[in-house]
Design a protein around this motif. Structure first.
Motif, PDB file in Angstrom:
ATOM      1  N   LEU A  22      39.100  33.492  41.043  1.00  0.00           N
ATOM      2  CA  LEU A  22      38.194  34.549  40.587  1.00  0.00           C
ATOM      3  C   LEU A  22      37.005  33.991  39.801  1.00  0.00           C
ATOM      4  O   LEU A  22      36.024  34.692  39.570  1.00  0.00           O
ATOM      5  N   GLU A  23      37.172  32.753  39.356  1.00  0.00           N
ATOM      6  CA  GLU A  23      36.135  32.069  38.566  1.00  0.00           C
ATOM      7  C   GLU A  23      36.025  32.587  37.126  1.00  0.00           C
ATOM      8  O   GLU A  23      35.869  31.824  36.191  1.00  0.00           O
ATOM      9  N   ARG A  24      36.086  33.885  36.965  1.00  0.00           N
ATOM     10  CA  ARG A  24      36.146  34.452  35.621  1.00  0.00           C
ATOM     11  C   ARG A  24      37.027  35.694  35.714  1.00  0.00           C
ATOM     12  O   ARG A  24      36.916  36.470  36.657  1.00  0.00           O
ATOM     13  N   ALA A  25      37.886  35.861  34.727  1.00  0.00           N
ATOM     14  CA  ALA A  25      38.835  36.968  34.820  1.00  0.00           C
ATOM     15  C   ALA A  25      39.323  37.429  33.459  1.00  0.00           C
ATOM     16  O   ALA A  25      39.392  36.641  32.511  1.00  0.00           O
ATOM     17  N   THR A  26      39.616  38.708  33.375  1.00  0.00           N
ATOM     18  CA  THR A  26      40.217  39.251  32.161  1.00  0.00           C
ATOM     19  C   THR A  26      41.725  39.180  32.333  1.00  0.00           C
ATOM     20  O   THR A  26      42.221  38.885  33.421  1.00  0.00           O
ATOM     21  N   VAL A  27      42.426  39.490  31.271  1.00  0.00           N
ATOM     22  CA  VAL A  27      43.887  39.504  31.357  1.00  0.00           C
ATOM     23  C   VAL A  27      44.298  40.510  32.425  1.00  0.00           C
ATOM     24  O   VAL A  27      45.190  40.257  33.234  1.00  0.00           O
ATOM     25  N   ARG A  28      43.606  41.630  32.429  1.00  0.00           N
ATOM     26  CA  ARG A  28      43.950  42.670  33.409  1.00  0.00           C
ATOM     27  C   ARG A  28      43.754  42.191  34.842  1.00  0.00           C
ATOM     28  O   ARG A  28      44.589  42.459  35.715  1.00  0.00           O
ATOM     29  N   ASP A  29      42.690  41.490  35.082  1.00  0.00           N
ATOM     30  CA  ASP A  29      42.437  40.959  36.429  1.00  0.00           C
ATOM     31  C   ASP A  29      43.621  40.113  36.890  1.00  0.00           C
ATOM     32  O   ASP A  29      44.135  40.288  37.995  1.00  0.00           O
ATOM     33  N   VAL A  30      44.026  39.208  36.014  1.00  0.00           N
ATOM     34  CA  VAL A  30      45.125  38.311  36.364  1.00  0.00           C
ATOM     35  C   VAL A  30      46.417  39.096  36.496  1.00  0.00           C
ATOM     36  O   VAL A  30      47.206  38.879  37.420  1.00  0.00           O
ATOM     37  N   LEU A  52      47.440  29.024  27.518  1.00  0.00           N
ATOM     38  CA  LEU A  52      46.557  28.209  28.354  1.00  0.00           C
ATOM     39  C   LEU A  52      45.246  27.919  27.634  1.00  0.00           C
ATOM     40  O   LEU A  52      44.642  26.861  27.825  1.00  0.00           O
ATOM     41  N   GLU A  53      44.828  28.855  26.817  1.00  0.00           N
ATOM     42  CA  GLU A  53      43.595  28.623  26.061  1.00  0.00           C
ATOM     43  C   GLU A  53      43.857  27.568  24.982  1.00  0.00           C
ATOM     44  O   GLU A  53      43.057  26.659  24.787  1.00  0.00           O
ATOM     45  N   GLN A  54      45.016  27.693  24.323  1.00  0.00           N
ATOM     46  CA  GLN A  54      45.366  26.723  23.289  1.00  0.00           C
ATOM     47  C   GLN A  54      45.506  25.319  23.868  1.00  0.00           C
ATOM     48  O   GLN A  54      45.171  24.328  23.224  1.00  0.00           O
ATOM     49  N   LYS A  55      46.003  25.271  25.093  1.00  0.00           N
ATOM     50  CA  LYS A  55      46.172  23.973  25.738  1.00  0.00           C
ATOM     51  C   LYS A  55      44.851  23.428  26.272  1.00  0.00           C
ATOM     52  O   LYS A  55      44.793  22.313  26.771  1.00  0.00           O
ATOM     53  N   LEU A  58      41.868  27.084  29.549  1.00  0.00           N
ATOM     54  CA  LEU A  58      41.016  28.258  29.720  1.00  0.00           C
ATOM     55  C   LEU A  58      40.068  28.372  28.532  1.00  0.00           C
ATOM     56  O   LEU A  58      40.403  28.013  27.414  1.00  0.00           O
ATOM     57  N   LYS A  59      38.873  28.894  28.837  1.00  0.00           N
ATOM     58  CA  LYS A  59      37.907  29.161  27.778  1.00  0.00           C
ATOM     59  C   LYS A  59      37.809  30.674  27.664  1.00  0.00           C
ATOM     60  O   LYS A  59      37.812  31.376  28.671  1.00  0.00           O
ATOM     61  N   ARG A  60      37.704  31.172  26.456  1.00  0.00           N
ATOM     62  CA  ARG A  60      37.637  32.608  26.281  1.00  0.00           C
ATOM     63  C   ARG A  60      36.306  33.005  25.677  1.00  0.00           C
ATOM     64  O   ARG A  60      35.797  32.341  24.786  1.00  0.00           O
ATOM     65  N   SER A  61      35.753  34.108  26.163  1.00  0.00           N
ATOM     66  CA  SER A  61      34.524  34.621  25.582  1.00  0.00           C
ATOM     67  C   SER A  61      34.647  36.138  25.453  1.00  0.00           C
ATOM     68  O   SER A  61      34.974  36.830  26.404  1.00  0.00           O
ATOM     69  N   ALA A  62      34.437  36.632  24.246  1.00  0.00           N
ATOM     70  CA  ALA A  62      34.558  38.068  23.982  1.00  0.00           C
ATOM     71  C   ALA A  62      33.301  38.786  24.426  1.00  0.00           C
ATOM     72  O   ALA A  62      32.455  39.143  23.623  1.00  0.00           O
ATOM     73  N   PRO A  71      37.998  28.970  33.628  1.00  0.00           N
ATOM     74  CA  PRO A  71      38.676  27.663  33.614  1.00  0.00           C
ATOM     75  C   PRO A  71      37.846  26.661  32.825  1.00  0.00           C
ATOM     76  O   PRO A  71      36.616  26.710  32.852  1.00  0.00           O
ATOM     77  N   SER A  72      38.521  25.788  32.108  1.00  0.00           N
ATOM     78  CA  SER A  72      37.810  24.747  31.366  1.00  0.00           C
ATOM     79  C   SER A  72      37.475  23.587  32.280  1.00  0.00           C
ATOM     80  O   SER A  72      36.456  22.931  32.137  1.00  0.00           O
TER      81      SER A  72
END
Lengths: 127, 127
Positions: A22-30, A52-55, A58-62, A71-72
């Motif tokens: 998806l290249e970019r996705a919200t929790v809901r998408d996944v 996954l973000e902590q590891k 994944l990169k998160r943006s609000a 994905p990172s």
DNA sequence: TCTTGCATACTAATTAATTAGTATGCGGCC
DNA sequence: GGCCGCATACTAATTAATTAGTATGCAAGA
């Protein structure tokens, strides 16, 4: 103590595959994607994506209401390191025995093998 | 709850490799081998081998003073299923992308690839 | 026989992995 | 304005994995 797995665990990879696609996705998408395969709670997906973000996968943006994850690193890179890790762990780094298994177990035919060797060794002639 | 890993974990595989090589081994035998690589307690090895027995990977026979362990299944078979599992998990069962990774990451050369294809596709002429 | 070494069985502690519930907040719709 | 749906943050429970200590027994040597 138990060391954190270097590579992605089964479920983590499952999520990463979706986000890579998806290249970019919200929790809901996944979550929606995963629901197609199996029963799972929304919060479970959220927890796993947080891990996954902590590891650092994944990169998160609000952005809007819901956070958007990306994905990172490229799938190619991550999967590549998984291949290397597997090769080292199972075959002490030698690819030949792995190839033998692939052929013996008919995961790949001799023809496919020859074809890949051909394509890769004679890429139109140059470089 | 967390499901028990289908395939062998990293340390379990490490032990199985030793037992496959020695064919039959006591806890001490394996312990000595592991010590060459890293610091580890005797009882740790014992615990892990007990788990491997419970999982059905090792057979135990109380021969002499110390119990003797032997592999339940051949290395070929177990490693083969690990390859299949990896292929399914990471590449959705397609071996071609795995091959591509192996070549791109130079785990194997085009020459080796061609050679394996050749050997396997022309075994002297007959079956 | 008593000690010593080695072997096993049992116990235990810690962290990862997996799964999900509860609390809480915010933006709309009735 | 209050309720609804959705989102996140926090909490939690369970089992696997990893590592090792303790208890105990047996056999052999001093």
């Amino acid at each position: 103590m138990r060391p954190r797995s270097i590579t992605l665990t089964g479920n983590e990879l499952e999520i990463m595959k979706i986000v890579w696609r998806l290249e970019r996705a919200t929790v809901r998408d996944v979550y929606e994607e995963l629901l197609k395969e199996r029963k799972i709670a929304y919060t479970t997906v959220m927890t796993m994506m947080k891990v996954l973000e902590q590891k650092g996968h994944l990169k998160r943006s609000a952005e809007d209401k819901a956070h958007v994850y990306q994905p990172s690193e490229s799938r190619l890179k991550v999967v590549g390191s998984m291949v290397t890790e597997f090769l080292n762990r199972v075959f002490d780094g030698s690819a030949a025995p792995l190839l033998a298994h692939l052929v013996d177990q008919k995961h790949i035919t001799r023809e496919e093998l020859a074809q890949i060797a051909k394509v890769r060794s004679e890429p139109t002639g140059k470089k």
